[in-house]
Design a protein around this motif. Sequence first.
Motif, PDB file in Angstrom:
ATOM      1  N   GLU A 134       0.867  -1.182   0.000  1.00  0.00           N
ATOM      2  CA  GLU A 134       0.000   0.000   0.000  1.00  0.00           C
ATOM      3  C   GLU A 134       0.911   1.243   0.000  1.00  0.00           C
ATOM      4  OE1 GLU A 134      -3.187   1.263  -0.154  1.00  0.00           O
ATOM      5  OE2 GLU A 134      -2.136   3.147   0.238  1.00  0.00           O
ATOM      6  N   ALA A 135       0.640   2.126  -0.967  1.00  0.00           N
ATOM      7  CA  ALA A 135       1.514   3.294  -1.140  1.00  0.00           C
ATOM      8  C   ALA A 135       1.472   4.246   0.051  1.00  0.00           C
ATOM      9  CB  ALA A 135       1.090   4.053  -2.400  1.00  0.00           C
ATOM     10  N   THR A 172      -9.836   4.992  -1.428  1.00  0.00           N
ATOM     11  CA  THR A 172     -11.131   5.682  -1.578  1.00  0.00           C
ATOM     12  C   THR A 172     -12.231   4.864  -0.909  1.00  0.00           C
ATOM     13  OG1 THR A 172     -10.329   6.104  -3.824  1.00  0.00           O
ATOM     14  CG2 THR A 172     -12.515   6.926  -3.272  1.00  0.00           C
ATOM     15  N   THR A 173     -12.071   3.537  -0.965  1.00  0.00           N
ATOM     16  CA  THR A 173     -13.072   2.650  -0.383  1.00  0.00           C
ATOM     17  C   THR A 173     -13.385   3.050   1.059  1.00  0.00           C
ATOM     18  OG1 THR A 173     -12.146   0.865  -1.748  1.00  0.00           O
ATOM     19  CG2 THR A 173     -13.606   0.212   0.062  1.00  0.00           C
ATOM     20  N   SER A 185     -15.926   5.787   1.836  1.00  0.00           N
ATOM     21  CA  SER A 185     -17.348   5.589   1.541  1.00  0.00           C
ATOM     22  C   SER A 185     -18.125   5.321   2.828  1.00  0.00           C
ATOM     23  CB  SER A 185     -17.510   4.405   0.575  1.00  0.00           C
ATOM     24  OG  SER A 185     -18.868   4.015   0.543  1.00  0.00           O
ATOM     25  N   GLY A 201     -21.123   0.289  -0.319  1.00  0.00           N
ATOM     26  CA  GLY A 201     -22.118  -0.518  -1.022  1.00  0.00           C
ATOM     27  C   GLY A 201     -21.533  -1.346  -2.153  1.00  0.00           C
ATOM     28  N   LEU A 247       4.199   0.567  -5.283  1.00  0.00           N
ATOM     29  CA  LEU A 247       4.782  -0.132  -6.430  1.00  0.00           C
ATOM     30  C   LEU A 247       5.156   0.935  -7.450  1.00  0.00           C
ATOM     31  CD1 LEU A 247       4.387  -3.249  -8.172  1.00  0.00           C
ATOM     32  CD2 LEU A 247       3.376  -1.424  -9.528  1.00  0.00           C
ATOM     33  N   SER A 274      -2.750   9.434  -2.476  1.00  0.00           N
ATOM     34  CA  SER A 274      -1.837   8.430  -3.021  1.00  0.00           C
ATOM     35  C   SER A 274      -2.330   7.779  -4.311  1.00  0.00           C
ATOM     36  CB  SER A 274      -1.622   7.358  -1.949  1.00  0.00           C
ATOM     37  OG  SER A 274      -2.883   6.990  -1.389  1.00  0.00           O
ATOM     38  N   ASN A 275      -3.516   8.133  -4.780  1.00  0.00           N
ATOM     39  CA  ASN A 275      -3.992   7.567  -6.052  1.00  0.00           C
ATOM     40  C   ASN A 275      -3.424   8.395  -7.208  1.00  0.00           C
ATOM     41  OD1 ASN A 275      -5.305   5.653  -4.588  1.00  0.00           O
ATOM     42  ND2 ASN A 275      -7.358   6.100  -5.354  1.00  0.00           N
ATOM     43  N   ASN A 299     -10.426   0.658  -9.978  1.00  0.00           N
ATOM     44  CA  ASN A 299     -10.197   1.835 -10.803  1.00  0.00           C
ATOM     45  C   ASN A 299      -8.856   1.813 -11.528  1.00  0.00           C
ATOM     46  OD1 ASN A 299     -12.701   2.760 -10.116  1.00  0.00           O
ATOM     47  ND2 ASN A 299     -11.995   4.193  -8.552  1.00  0.00           N
ATOM     48  N   ILE A 321     -17.152  -0.335  -6.052  1.00  0.00           N
ATOM     49  CA  ILE A 321     -16.599  -1.232  -5.036  1.00  0.00           C
ATOM     50  C   ILE A 321     -16.858  -2.684  -5.434  1.00  0.00           C
ATOM     51  CG2 ILE A 321     -16.926  -2.019  -2.632  1.00  0.00           C
ATOM     52  CD1 ILE A 321     -17.089   0.923  -1.808  1.00  0.00           C
ATOM     53  N   SER A 336     -14.543  -3.732  -8.217  1.00  0.00           N
ATOM     54  CA  SER A 336     -13.164  -3.827  -7.735  1.00  0.00           C
ATOM     55  C   SER A 336     -12.960  -5.163  -7.012  1.00  0.00           C
ATOM     56  CB  SER A 336     -12.862  -2.652  -6.805  1.00  0.00           C
ATOM     57  OG  SER A 336     -11.487  -2.607  -6.524  1.00  0.00           O
TER      58      SER A 336
HETATM   59  C1  LIG Z   1     -17.773   9.371  -0.104  1.00  0.00           C
HETATM   60  C2  LIG Z   1     -17.734   8.227  -1.088  1.00  0.00           C
HETATM   61  C3  LIG Z   1     -18.706   7.257  -1.062  1.00  0.00           C
HETATM   62  C4  LIG Z   1     -18.672   6.213  -1.969  1.00  0.00           C
HETATM   63  N1  LIG Z   1     -19.602   5.230  -1.850  1.00  0.00           N
HETATM   64  C5  LIG Z   1     -19.528   4.150  -2.651  1.00  0.00           C
HETATM   65  C6  LIG Z   1     -20.383   3.038  -2.446  1.00  0.00           C
HETATM   66  O1  LIG Z   1     -21.175   2.983  -1.490  1.00  0.00           O
HETATM   67  N2  LIG Z   1     -20.281   1.988  -3.313  1.00  0.00           N
HETATM   68  C7  LIG Z   1     -19.381   1.986  -4.343  1.00  0.00           C
HETATM   69  O2  LIG Z   1     -19.341   1.021  -5.095  1.00  0.00           O
HETATM   70  N3  LIG Z   1     -18.542   3.013  -4.539  1.00  0.00           N
HETATM   71  C8  LIG Z   1     -18.565   4.084  -3.707  1.00  0.00           C
HETATM   72  N4  LIG Z   1     -17.681   5.104  -3.881  1.00  0.00           N
HETATM   73  C9  LIG Z   1     -16.635   4.974  -4.919  1.00  0.00           C
HETATM   74  C10 LIG Z   1     -15.614   3.944  -4.436  1.00  0.00           C
HETATM   75  O3  LIG Z   1     -15.281   4.232  -3.091  1.00  0.00           O
HETATM   76  C11 LIG Z   1     -14.310   3.861  -5.249  1.00  0.00           C
HETATM   77  O4  LIG Z   1     -14.534   4.000  -6.617  1.00  0.00           O
HETATM   78  C12 LIG Z   1     -13.699   2.487  -4.981  1.00  0.00           C
HETATM   79  O5  LIG Z   1     -13.584   2.318  -3.591  1.00  0.00           O
HETATM   80  C13 LIG Z   1     -12.342   2.313  -5.606  1.00  0.00           C
HETATM   81  O6  LIG Z   1     -11.816   1.092  -5.151  1.00  0.00           O
HETATM   82  P1  LIG Z   1     -10.388   0.593  -5.635  1.00  0.00           P
HETATM   83  O7  LIG Z   1     -10.169  -0.719  -4.993  1.00  0.00           O
HETATM   84  O8  LIG Z   1     -10.321   0.661  -7.115  1.00  0.00           O
HETATM   85  O9  LIG Z   1      -9.350   1.691  -5.120  1.00  0.00           O
HETATM   86  P2  LIG Z   1      -9.147   2.496  -3.769  1.00  0.00           P
HETATM   87  O10 LIG Z   1     -10.161   2.173  -2.753  1.00  0.00           O
HETATM   88  O11 LIG Z   1      -8.966   3.921  -4.119  1.00  0.00           O
HETATM   89  O12 LIG Z   1      -7.781   1.896  -3.222  1.00  0.00           O
HETATM   90  C14 LIG Z   1      -6.593   2.052  -3.946  1.00  0.00           C
HETATM   91  C15 LIG Z   1      -5.420   1.962  -2.983  1.00  0.00           C
HETATM   92  O13 LIG Z   1      -4.224   1.780  -3.735  1.00  0.00           O
HETATM   93  C16 LIG Z   1      -3.193   2.554  -3.180  1.00  0.00           C
HETATM   94  N5  LIG Z   1      -2.185   2.810  -4.219  1.00  0.00           N
HETATM   95  C17 LIG Z   1      -2.215   3.706  -5.228  1.00  0.00           C
HETATM   96  N6  LIG Z   1      -1.112   3.600  -5.984  1.00  0.00           N
HETATM   97  C18 LIG Z   1      -0.362   2.613  -5.435  1.00  0.00           C
HETATM   98  C19 LIG Z   1       0.899   2.043  -5.767  1.00  0.00           C
HETATM   99  N7  LIG Z   1       1.604   2.461  -6.831  1.00  0.00           N
HETATM  100  N8  LIG Z   1       1.391   1.075  -4.957  1.00  0.00           N
HETATM  101  C20 LIG Z   1       0.688   0.625  -3.871  1.00  0.00           C
HETATM  102  N9  LIG Z   1      -0.518   1.141  -3.529  1.00  0.00           N
HETATM  103  C21 LIG Z   1      -1.041   2.104  -4.313  1.00  0.00           C
HETATM  104  C22 LIG Z   1      -3.888   3.790  -2.701  1.00  0.00           C
HETATM  105  O14 LIG Z   1      -3.119   4.458  -1.714  1.00  0.00           O
HETATM  106  C23 LIG Z   1      -5.198   3.226  -2.166  1.00  0.00           C
HETATM  107  O15 LIG Z   1      -5.083   2.913  -0.802  1.00  0.00           O
HETATM  108  C24 LIG Z   1     -17.684   6.162  -2.967  1.00  0.00           C
HETATM  109  C25 LIG Z   1     -16.692   7.151  -3.012  1.00  0.00           C
HETATM  110  C26 LIG Z   1     -16.710   8.165  -2.075  1.00  0.00           C
HETATM  111  C27 LIG Z   1     -15.612   9.179  -2.112  1.00  0.00           C
END
Ligand SMILES: Cc1cc2nc3c(=O)[nH]c(=O)nc-3n(C[C@H](O)[C@H](O)[C@H](O)COP(=O)(O)OP(=O)(O)OC[C@H]3O[C@@H](n4cnc5c(N)ncnc54)[C@H](O)[C@@H]3O)c2cc1C
Length: 510
Positions: free
Chosen positions: A36-37, A44-45, A48, A52, A196, A257-258, A476, A493, A496
Amino acid sequence: MDWAEECDVLVVGSGAGGCCGAYTAAREGLSVILVEASEQFGGTTAYSGGGGMWFPTNAVLRRAGDEDTIEDALTYFHAVVGDRTPRELQDAFVTGGASLVDYLEIDADLEFQVLPWPDYFGKAPKASATGRHIIPSPLSAKGIEDLNESIRGPLGRERNGEPLPGHLIGGRALVGRFLVALKKFPGVSTHLNTPLVDLVVEDGAVVGGIVEHDGERRAIRARRGVVLAAGGFEQNDAMRAEYGVPGEARDSMGPWSNLGKAHQAGIAAGADVDLMGEAWWSPGMTHPDGRSAFALWFTGGIFVNQGGKRFVNESAPYDRLGRDVIAQMDAGSLTLPFWMIYDDKDGGVPPVQATNVPMVEPEKYVAAGLWKTGETLEELAEQIGVPADALVATVARYNEMAAEGVDEDFGRGDEPYDRAFSGGQSPMVPIEKGPFHAAAFGISDLGTKGGLRTDTSARVLTPAGEPIPGLYAAGNTMAAVSGTVYPGGGNPIGASMLFAHVAVRDMAKR
Ligand SMILES: Cc1cc2nc3c(=O)[nH]c(=O)nc-3n(C[C@H](O)[C@H](O)[C@H](O)COP(=O)(O)OP(=O)(O)OC[C@H]3O[C@@H](n4cnc5c(N)ncnc54)[C@H](O)[C@@H]3O)c2cc1C
């Protein structure tokens, strides 16, 4: 290569996808390293409040009496996404969620519950008015205080310095539950502050990754493969500009960090990309720190443009609303900020029930010029620099339509989602009790959704459509299965988790 560490599966990122991928690897008996960076888990997860997941016909919904069918869910998803993404990828997502929930529910640490949440295109065929959506059950922090500290968010704590709650809810509960569940398994290690930065490719196959920690680079060998679940690149303004993503990093909800490093590593390893100009959009209520943040659940008010006119269905799902704002900005008919106009029924605070970033003291918005008040609509119009006669006429027409409960101009209230926050009643609340108020809005996003193109097993593809052995993407970091739309709450979510899960299942098979 001088390998510092070795594992079967290297998982990059600790949001929904990263956690679900690491969990699946552990359950399948594979050794796993999650990097984890940032300084905290969750991405972002963890921001939320719901966490959901859109997983049609899953067992949690079924136990609550849901009678949806997978055919109906497929019909809906196909209708709203169209052919912008491969049909087989869509089917993998829609049909895979229920079995993923079965797989996870076997573990007592992973509990879910229903939160009815209407699909976001209520007029599309087989849209569900109650939704296909579940959330993680809340988790007490008692006994896991350190773990609670190590998870990102909530936004009120991060942005406004509020105390850390003793319960984890929404995305924090989802991440917390996975991290608790992972403790049961041997062969799992997690590294914070370890981005990474590159992938190791040998004979065309990805065999590991290069990470950075404390200023040093280390190589981690991944015998089965690498899952990139590192979120979007929303915090990287240079990448936003390069790929034409509207808006700014400042107004995005993703963690700092994204930055898109995993996208870049994938591209350098030969990956094809798709949907790179896309994000999950929303209107953004502007806060005194100057950042516009994802806001929803409006129980009144209308939006007006600089001409003092309404331009949108204010109760539409946030991504559709955000896309309307962007389209009108592109057409030159809207500039930022746009204004939410509301009356004094509830005092001067805007009728926004879910600001996500909690509101601070009203005086701060007033001092920052973000909230304005006028005794009359004419006075308010002057305050926000729109033509007074236009604003008066806009409110008069809106009030007439509100009296009938039908929005002839923008269809506000025509779909179940529009009425979700008004108990099924029309969301057209008249604006009549002075003084009148305006709150400034901009455009926000929940993260970018363009990324590495994959097949149905989340294997990353080259431009020629060939899988790159050993390389997988989810969430994402992957080109979103939902293309240019947001079909329903829980899609980001859910997708993902699902694609990280199938990625690791694929590795386990090989
Ligand atoms: C307030 C809010 C409410 C939301 N509610 C919902 C909901 O209820 N349901 C839903 O489906 N979506 C919801 N979303 C959208 C959803 O949260 C995100 O789109 C989703 O969580 C993204 O998940 P992810 O696993 O792709 O990435 P993320 O949850 O963003 O996790 C990515 C992780 O990777 C790490 N990272 C980045 N680059 C690197 C690297 N090079 N090396 C190592 N680690 C790295 C980051 O630091 C981060 O911790 C909501 C968003 C917000 C802001």
